[in-house]
Write a protein that holds these residues in place. Sequence first.
Motif, mmCIF file in Angstrom:
data_model
loop_
_atom_site.group_PDB
_atom_site.id
_atom_site.type_symbol
_atom_site.label_atom_id
_atom_site.label_comp_id
_atom_site.label_asym_id
_atom_site.label_seq_id
_atom_site.Cartn_x
_atom_site.Cartn_y
_atom_site.Cartn_z
ATOM 1 N N ARG A 143 -46.054 -82.891 47.964
ATOM 2 C CA ARG A 143 -47.292 -83.276 48.646
ATOM 3 C C ARG A 143 -47.063 -83.450 50.139
ATOM 4 O O ARG A 143 -47.889 -83.048 50.959
ATOM 5 C CB ARG A 143 -47.838 -84.576 48.045
ATOM 6 C CG ARG A 143 -48.557 -84.363 46.749
ATOM 7 C CD ARG A 143 -49.255 -85.645 46.312
ATOM 8 N NE ARG A 143 -49.267 -85.642 44.858
ATOM 9 C CZ ARG A 143 -48.844 -86.616 44.079
ATOM 10 N NH1 ARG A 143 -48.384 -87.727 44.588
ATOM 11 N NH2 ARG A 143 -48.893 -86.501 42.775
ATOM 12 N N ALA A 144 -45.949 -84.055 50.497
ATOM 13 C CA ALA A 144 -45.639 -84.264 51.915
ATOM 14 C C ALA A 144 -45.448 -82.927 52.621
ATOM 15 O O ALA A 144 -45.918 -82.732 53.746
ATOM 16 C CB ALA A 144 -44.390 -85.126 52.067
ATOM 17 N N ALA A 145 -44.778 -81.986 51.954
ATOM 18 C CA ALA A 145 -44.573 -80.665 52.545
ATOM 19 C C ALA A 145 -45.901 -79.931 52.696
ATOM 20 O O ALA A 145 -46.147 -79.278 53.719
ATOM 21 C CB ALA A 145 -43.613 -79.850 51.684
ATOM 22 N N GLU A 146 -46.770 -80.042 51.695
ATOM 23 C CA GLU A 146 -48.082 -79.403 51.772
ATOM 24 C C GLU A 146 -48.919 -80.008 52.892
ATOM 25 O O GLU A 146 -49.632 -79.311 53.615
ATOM 26 C CB GLU A 146 -48.804 -79.527 50.429
ATOM 27 C CG GLU A 146 -48.218 -78.652 49.332
ATOM 28 C CD GLU A 146 -48.817 -78.937 47.972
ATOM 29 O OE1 GLU A 146 -49.627 -79.899 47.840
ATOM 30 O OE2 GLU A 146 -48.475 -78.217 47.035
ATOM 31 N N ALA A 147 -48.844 -81.327 53.055
ATOM 32 C CA ALA A 147 -49.596 -82.003 54.108
ATOM 33 C C ALA A 147 -49.077 -81.582 55.480
ATOM 34 O O ALA A 147 -49.861 -81.344 56.401
ATOM 35 C CB ALA A 147 -49.500 -83.510 53.954
ATOM 36 N N ALA A 148 -47.757 -81.457 55.626
ATOM 37 C CA ALA A 148 -47.178 -81.023 56.899
ATOM 38 C C ALA A 148 -47.590 -79.585 57.190
ATOM 39 O O ALA A 148 -47.904 -79.261 58.355
ATOM 40 C CB ALA A 148 -45.657 -81.153 56.837
ATOM 41 N N ALA A 149 -47.609 -78.720 56.179
ATOM 42 C CA ALA A 149 -48.011 -77.339 56.373
ATOM 43 C C ALA A 149 -49.496 -77.261 56.767
ATOM 44 O O ALA A 149 -49.887 -76.452 57.618
ATOM 45 C CB ALA A 149 -47.744 -76.535 55.103
#
Length: 153
Positions: A143-149
């Motif tokens: 989720r954190a990676a998706e939010a950063a992307a």
Amino acid sequence: FALMYAAHAEKQYSGEPAKVKGPAYKQASEEVESIWKIVSRWQSDEQKDSAKKDDSVALDAKAELLPAVVRAHAIQPRIQAMTAKANEPDPDLQTYGPVMKEKVLALAASHRQLLAACSDLQAAYHEAVEAAVQRSETKDHKRAAEAAAAQRE
């Protein structure tokens, strides 16, 4: 699983004495009874199987059992002190009469059984809890990676 999360559980457990007022025996016996109620809820094979299949059940087991295990170990010194008094061989130094002595020794036996049950449950739930925590951490990282992307776009 309790060993891995013992520091976490100790932070959550305030270390305060039982909220029961009265003699040490009453406090200790009610604390042991309270912990047994928690432990008993998680002893069934159905609960253990459910924890293996459902992460939320495994995490609930961790959330309930971990503080119970810490409480069971925290009360041990009080019970050991009462047991030592109950086993005093010198009649002039004996604290308890025969009836109270039997109650204290029965409480000590129940507490030993409780510690054994806690140990068994830790072993039974360890794998399910570890897997659930791992999956939860993986989901959080994803989720954190998706939010950063999404922020980069």
